[in-house]
Design a protein around this motif. Structure first.
Motif, short mmCIF file in Angstrom:
data_model
loop_
_atom_site.label_atom_id
_atom_site.label_comp_id
_atom_site.label_asym_id
_atom_site.label_seq_id
_atom_site.Cartn_x
_atom_site.Cartn_y
_atom_site.Cartn_z
N CYS A 198 27.96 -20.48 58.98
CA CYS A 198 28.56 -21.88 58.37
C CYS A 198 29.86 -21.93 59.18
N PRO A 199 30.03 -23.22 59.77
CA PRO A 199 31.10 -23.49 60.74
C PRO A 199 32.57 -23.70 59.87
N VAL A 200 32.52 -24.03 58.76
CA VAL A 200 33.45 -24.30 57.80
C VAL A 200 33.72 -23.05 56.54
N GLY A 201 34.62 -23.19 55.69
CA GLY A 201 34.39 -22.06 54.58
C GLY A 201 33.54 -22.60 53.53
N ALA A 202 32.64 -23.61 53.79
CA ALA A 202 31.88 -24.07 52.48
C ALA A 202 31.02 -22.65 52.06
N LEU A 203 30.39 -21.99 52.65
CA LEU A 203 29.53 -20.94 52.34
C LEU A 203 30.39 -19.80 52.29
N THR A 204 30.63 -18.86 51.31
CA THR A 204 31.29 -17.64 51.39
C THR A 204 30.37 -16.75 50.74
N ALA A 205 30.72 -15.60 51.00
CA ALA A 205 29.97 -14.09 50.48
C ALA A 205 30.78 -13.59 49.52
N LYS A 206 30.02 -13.41 48.14
CA LYS A 206 30.50 -12.79 46.96
C LYS A 206 31.34 -11.51 47.52
N ALA A 207 30.69 -10.94 48.34
CA ALA A 207 31.32 -9.19 48.68
C ALA A 207 32.50 -9.33 49.46
N TYR A 208 32.79 -10.66 50.07
CA TYR A 208 33.93 -10.61 51.00
C TYR A 208 34.80 -11.57 50.47
N ARG A 209 34.67 -12.61 49.84
CA ARG A 209 35.48 -13.56 49.32
C ARG A 209 36.99 -13.01 48.71
N PHE A 210 37.97 -13.43 49.33
CA PHE A 210 39.33 -13.08 49.16
C PHE A 210 39.43 -11.63 49.61
N LYS A 211 38.63 -10.91 50.22
CA LYS A 211 38.69 -9.69 50.68
C LYS A 211 39.91 -9.36 51.80
N SER A 212 40.03 -10.44 52.73
CA SER A 212 40.87 -9.96 53.58
C SER A 212 41.01 -11.27 54.65
N ARG A 213 42.13 -11.32 55.42
CA ARG A 213 42.16 -12.30 56.38
C ARG A 213 41.78 -11.97 57.67
N PRO A 214 41.13 -12.86 58.51
CA PRO A 214 40.62 -12.62 59.89
C PRO A 214 41.52 -11.83 60.75
N TRP A 215 42.89 -12.02 60.79
CA TRP A 215 43.76 -11.61 61.63
C TRP A 215 44.12 -10.26 61.27
N ASP A 216 43.73 -9.68 60.18
CA ASP A 216 43.65 -8.45 59.70
C ASP A 216 42.75 -7.42 59.94
N LEU A 217 41.73 -8.23 60.40
CA LEU A 217 40.55 -7.23 60.62
C LEU A 217 40.43 -6.46 62.04
N GLU A 218 39.91 -5.42 61.99
CA GLU A 218 39.53 -4.52 63.19
C GLU A 218 38.20 -4.38 63.19
N GLN A 219 37.59 -4.59 64.55
CA GLN A 219 36.02 -4.15 64.44
C GLN A 219 35.62 -3.19 65.30
N ALA A 220 34.35 -2.77 65.19
CA ALA A 220 33.56 -2.07 65.98
C ALA A 220 32.35 -2.34 66.14
N GLU A 221 31.54 -2.56 67.12
CA GLU A 221 30.32 -2.89 67.45
C GLU A 221 29.59 -1.43 67.04
N THR A 222 28.48 -1.73 66.10
CA THR A 222 27.40 -0.73 65.61
C THR A 222 26.06 -1.07 65.61
N THR A 223 25.29 -0.26 64.89
CA THR A 223 23.98 -0.64 64.66
C THR A 223 23.74 0.01 63.22
N CYS A 224 23.05 -1.03 62.45
CA CYS A 224 22.81 -0.90 61.01
C CYS A 224 21.50 0.14 61.08
N THR A 225 21.92 1.16 60.11
CA THR A 225 20.80 1.99 59.89
C THR A 225 20.22 1.98 58.67
#
Lengths: 936, 217
Positions: free
Chosen positions: A217-244
């Motif tokens: 979604c290129p705007v905030g129209a669709l949001t995930a229940k699990a993530y809604r209001f959990k964080s701001r993007p600039w606070d995120l840190e990330q690591a590339e990984t594989t789903c197991t």
């Protein structure tokens, strides 16, 4: 090998053959014929703004953001770059005044109906609309009227919220649902400024892939229940990984905020998951926080108590020493490994086989098929599978078992690029796309395979319509005389479609097919996370690290000192030994047989009769609860290492968050136990273990954590082919920065993106003269081949079709399958997913149901082996009479996830009815109203 | 086309919109026959919606599911498409759906005054249905009956020029059943039927249909 690997020459040749010359903003560019203008521009570092365009979906030209001036017969005119294919001598002005004015106009209009509530919007900070308004917007709006208002948010489905006023009608989500997932559960409703994305009134958006719509979604129209209001993007840190969570091994980024895992996003790569994830994988991050084993536990006077690591390890060492003293390696069984990394599994294989000398080792839990066979079959990659001439599915429903493989396959089948023959007992999500569908009843698979592939066999005994058999033969080009090229371009996706049926039917069928079609390839659909890594590392019966048979294990006998003497057996036989009291110590490597093994009676007896059970567990699952010592290990997102997916692709796990303070990596536990048994491996860091694998396991030669991190990108296939073949530094394509939202895109946006021209780099640092593949061909560590597969002695000659149950009309033959959402530890520990587990349903043919006077939703009792479970009737038109379908690991109605799941004996569990040693399983139905009569 | 007339009569004899349910057995037969006229199954979507609305007065959830299965799209696509059109109702409607035109010709002739009078008389606002499910009121764009402005439509029949007095009489007549032969139950459109007979039996049947169409009497 897939198209991730090119020789340089090949790439150059391709370029020469079909390029067209175009000019964008005065720069001459070579574009590929038939390519969209927006893609050609992007490959050459010219970014044209866009919302609706997505590299993995058909263009739609919906948002008009990508308007550019293109030369035509009547001079320059505005055209959408995402919808226009390049043509020879095309001249484009992407940043002329006119194009800019058009883009500004589009943005101003889009913003009229957009609330500009960025400060309270999840997307704010990583929002393509926000970003592109800054870069391409007019800077101010002339709109002073009142904006539209909607109730917000509305629940589109169990995992997704929709804020309608933010939607810019780009149709990415609806196109994803229809085109990519094949489930058009959402569509536009209303018209004009009241246009909104909506479901039908009765059906929520409960697709297994709903989370992808949030990601794209290129705007905030669709949001995930699990993530809604959990964080701001600039606070995120990330690591590339594989789903197991399953063996597809989707590449993703794990994102954390303030040390807590808050989100997974799919990573765009061409050959694996193309940025898609299933909802179970996407939202499984919640399980990191819930139900964890936090400290080592040991049972004292019947109660699990917290203990120190040293005491736990001392207990274990004492138990193992006692077991070894009693009867050698055969006293110690090791089950599981599919949740662990390759490094973990290598160390445990070395410990179990090289130190204990045990052959009671199996990473599968009786739900797949012969591991040796799975490794010996010529392997296909996912890319090869979805682009094959013909795909033959001899497995269960891929959408339930390997969701993203289904997703990849679905698109090519729907487009007609690939043809499908399905030989599966039930109606699967791909059945409607199959050219030929054959439904073998339990026990019929081998006879049908013989009918198709054994041309010499008199087909009098044919079970199915002769014409269907012959059309399959035609499709697969099965002829009387076999030539070496038979089967070219055919990929068999193979797995156990019925957990209540012995896998021998499948195994014998596969041997027959492999012999008849020498060029055919196979994609084994073993489901569990890193199961292929575990088997590759030797955690399987008769296997040693590197897909080699025990008989060829001289190298490991020398380096490890010892190898088990007895022949290897699989989990069902191991548990039978445990149940008979012939095993002293049972080690569970992240395995939970009390939840996951199909024969509940056997596994419960095994637990009762095994004196010492050790569980390495991330979560307090039923098996850990019943163990004598429980050791805390990290979960997905907390662990580093490498994993191998079902294609044989080895990729790196990125550790994003810190595991619980007292959790230890399983490899470290193995090293500790070995040291305490005075067999020190001399390996003290993950890198050392990884290097040992790269040095000693010939299949993985050169593939270490260090080399993968440097050159691996989205993973490399083992064995690494001849040295002159280079591996592109990364297969990741950031075609579209907003295809992968999040910090990665923010960082990479603006930088010229040159995926096609990435300089190939050799994976190995040049220190090995022989390539792994060449070395494997001559060395004693030759890869397991079909001839090496230990032939099953069980049920030999007993593969004729077994007569249908005839005791009375209530007897049915059971097909036992798996749903993506079950009462397993992932769902139980993920609050957002927990309600999706569902109840036990019994699928019946319409005629059977009406014969019993049952309707959809009728409660029934199902009996077998003296046990009774409750189920709810669901009528399945595609099922034939005499059959019933149940699902594993389900609760009974009104009882989802109540206490009795955790003690492993929920009364909706079909596993109570199954005998693992039987060829097929028959059950009996008792309708509630005549229950007394039937019992009396 | 005996069968046609029977079915039409049955639909026209229906007193009130139903609260739910799918196609009747006969309706399903007609739906399948209608399907056969379209080389591309999707094309039948709107006619099918009309057929369903003819049976129930509105598009029931069950009908949406059945249409989706027949036309080969998802239920979301059916309801999404139907929601585009004001004349397809996705929620239960009253026995009489009264659409008051407020487009320019009617507006100049006093449409908003009429609408206000109607709202007062029925005790409901535009877009609402009264409690006993007799009347649904909606504001409509141009109905194409500008010569009789201000006009309104009851189910598919036009009335105009209207004022509060003539509207009072209309309501009384509707309530007393005096207009039973003139105003068909909501949703019954003869157009779907006519197309049906044209291509199956030829123009003669179509002409017959026109004369026997109860709505035209």
């Amino acid at each position: 090998m897939t198209d991730t690997v090119h020789t340089q020459n090949q790439a150059e040749e391709e370029e020469r053959d079909n390029t067209v010359n175009i000019v964008i903003d005065g720069v001459a560019i070579k574009a590929n014929e038939g390519e969209l203008l927006i893609e050609a521009a992007e490959r050459n570092g010219i970014f044209i703004p866009r919302f609706c365009y997505h590299p993995h979906m058909e263009p739609v030209g919906m948002c008009r953001m990508c308007l550019v001036e293109v030369s035509g017969p009547r001079g320059f005119a505005l055209q959408p770059a995402c919808y226009l294919k390049v043509q020879e001598n095309m001249e484009v002005m992407a940043s002329s005044d006119k194009a800019k004015r058009a883009q500004e106009g589009v943005l101003e209009l889009l913003l009229i109906n957009h609330p500009l509530d960025c400060p309270v919007c999840d997307k704010g900070g990583e929002c393509p609309l926000q970003d592109q308004t800054m870069s391409y917007g007019p800077g101010e709006s002339r709109f002073i009227e009142e904006k539209r208002h909607f109730d917000k948010p509305i629940e589109l489905g169990p995992l997704t919220y929709l804020d309608r006023e933010r939607c810019i009608q780009c149709a990415r989500c609806t196109r994803f649902a229809a085109e990519v997932a094949g489930e058009p559960q959402i569509d536009f409703a209303g018209r004009g400024d009241m246009t909104m994305v909506a479901t039908s009134p009765t059906r929520p958006f409960d697709s297994y892939f709903s989370g992808n719509t949030v990601q794209i979604c290129p705007v905030g129209a669709l949001t995930a229940k699990a993530y809604r209001f959990k964080s701001r993007p600039w606070d995120l840190e990330q690591a590339e990984t594989t789903c197991t969570l399953c063996s597809v091994g989707c590449r993703e980024v794990a994102q954390s905020s303030a040390g807590e895992l808050v989100r997974y996003l799919g990573v765009d790569n061409l050959t694996l998951n193309q940025s898609w994830l299933c909802d179970k994988g996407r939202y499984s991050f919640e399980a990191v926080k819930n139900g964890r084993v936090l400290t080592p536990l040991a049972r004292h006077e019947g109660v699990l108590e917290e203990v120190r690591w040293a005491d736990a390890l001392a207990d274990i060492t004492a138990g193992i020493r006692a077991g070894l003293a009693k009867g050698g390696g055969d006293q110690i069984a090791v089950l599981g490994g599919a949740k662990f990394t390759n490094e973990d599994n290598y160390m445990w294989a070395r410990l179990a086989k090289g130190v204990f000398g045990s052959e009671l080792v199996d990473a599968q839990l009786g739900d797949g098929f012969n591991a040796e066979l799975a490794l010996a079959l010529p392997r296909a990659g996912i890319e090869e599978t979805v682009n094959a001439r013909t795909v033959v599915l001899i497995a269960g429903d891929l959408k339930e078992e390997l969701p993203v493989l289904y997703l990849r396959l679905y698109q090519n089948l729907a487009k007609g690029k690939t043809k499908l023959i399905e030989i599966s007992p039930t109606h699967t999500s791909l059945s409607d796309l199959a050219k030929i569908k054959l439904s073998p009843r339990p026990g019929e698979l081998f006879s049908i395979t013989e009918d198709i592939f054994d041309v010499t066999k008199n087909s009098v005994g044919s079970l199915k319509d002769e014409s269907v058999i012959s059309s399959i033969r035609q499709f697969l080009d099965v002829r009387e005389e076999t030539s070496a090229d038979d089967g070219e371009g055919i990929v068999f996706v193979v797995g156990n479609a019925n957990l209540a049926e012995a896998p021998i039917y499948l195994e014998e069928s596969l041997k027959l097919i492999a012999a008849k079609l020498p060029k055919a390839k196979f994609l084994p659909a073993l489901r569990r996370g890193n199961i292929f890594g575990a088997l590759d590392m030797g955690l399987g019966p008769n296997l040693l690290p590197g897909r080699i048979n025990k008989d060829r294990g001289d190298f490991f006998r020398r380096t490890w000192g010892t190898l088990p003497a007895s022949p290897g057996i699989g989990t069902p036989e191991i548990l039978a030994k445990c149940a008979a009291g012939e095993v002293s110590v049972l080690v569970l490597l992240g395995a939970d047989p009390l939840s996951d093994f199909v024969d509940q009676a056997l596994v419960q007896k095994a637990f009762e009769n095994t004196p010492f059970i050790i569980s390495l567990a991330s979560h307090m699952d039923p098996s850990a609860t019943s163990a004598d010592v429980v050791l805390p290990v990290p979960y997905m997102g907390e662990t580093a290492g490498t994993v191998t997916n079902l294609e044989g692709r080895v990729s790196v796990l990125g550790q994003k968050v810190t595991p619980p303070a007292l959790a230890r990596q399983p490899w470290l536990i193995a090293a500790d136990i070995a040291r305490l048994l005075e067999e020190d491996f001399g390996l003290y860091t993950l890198e050392e273990v990884s290097q040992e694998i790269a040095d000693t396991v010939s299949l993985y030669r050169g593939v270490s954590l260090a080399s993968l991190k440097r050159f691996g990108g989205d993973g490399v296939f083992v064995p690494v082919k001849a040295a002159k073949v280079k591996i592109a530094s990364s297969t990741k394509s950031i075609f579209d920065p907003i295809a992968v939202p999040g910090i990665a895109s923010v960082e990479e946006q603006g930088a010229p993106i040159k995926t096609g021209s990435a300089k190939p780099i050799a994976l190995q640092d040049g220190n090995t003269k022989d390539s792994s593949a060449e070395a494997l061909a001559k060395g004693d560590a030759r890869l397991i081949s079909l001839a090496d597969v230990t032939s099953a002695t069980r049920h030999a000659g007993g593969l004729d079709v077994i007569a249908e149950p005839k005791s009375d009309k209530y007897s049915l033959r059971l097909i036992l399958q798996r749903d993506l959402y079950d009462a397993g530890s992932t769902l139980v520990n993920c609050p957002t997913l927990a309600s999706l587990g569902g109840v036990q349903e019994i699928l019946l043919a319409p005629s059977a149901a009406s014969g019993f006077g049952l309707q959809n939703g009728s409660p029934v009792n199902v009996t077998g082996r003296g046990q009774m479970i409750e189920a709810q009737v669901k009528i399945d038109k595609s099922l034939s009479p005499g059959l019933a379908v149940l699902k594993v690991n389900k609760s009974k109605a009104n009882d989802i996830f109540s206490a009795d799941v955790s003690d492993g004996i929920a009364s909706g569990r079909a596993e109570l009815l199954v005998d693992a040693s039987a060829l097929v399983t028959d059950i009996r139905l008792e309708t509630k109203h005549d229950k007394k009569k039937e019992l009396g | 086309m005996k069968q046609n007339n029977d079915y039409m009569e049955k639909m026209l004899a229906r007193k009130t919109p139903s609260t739910g349910g799918g196609f009747s057995a006969e309706g399903m037969k007609r739906a399948e026959a209608l399907m056969a006229l379209y080389p591309v199954k999707r094309s039948a979507l709107i006619p099918m919606c009309h057929l369903a609305q003819g049976e129930h007065g509105w598009l029931t959830e069950e009908c949406i599911e059945e249409i989706a299965a027949l036309v080969g799209v998802s239920p979301a696509e059916v309801s999404g498409t139907a929601s585009f059109y004001d004349m397809l109702h996705l929620e239960p409607v009253g026995q009489y759906v009264i659409s008051v035109c407020t487009n320019i010709a009617c507006m100049l002739a006093g449409a908003y005054e009429l609408l206000e009078a109607v709202e007062e008389r029925l005790g409901i606002a535009s877009g609402q249905t009264d409690k006993d499910m007799r009347f649904t009121l909606e504001e409509a764009e141009c109905l194409g009956a500008c010569d009789t402005a201000p006009c309104l439509q009851v189910n598919s029949r036009f009335f105009g020029p209207m004022n509060s007095e003539s509207f009072d009489k209309l309501i009384t007549d509707l309530a007393s059943g005096a207009l039973a032969g003139v105003v068909p139950p909501h949703g019954v459109l003869s157009r779907v039927e006519r197309v049906f007979s044209l291509t199956t039996k030829g123009a003669t049947d179509a002409a017959q249909m026109d004369t026997t169409d109860a709505g035209q009497k």
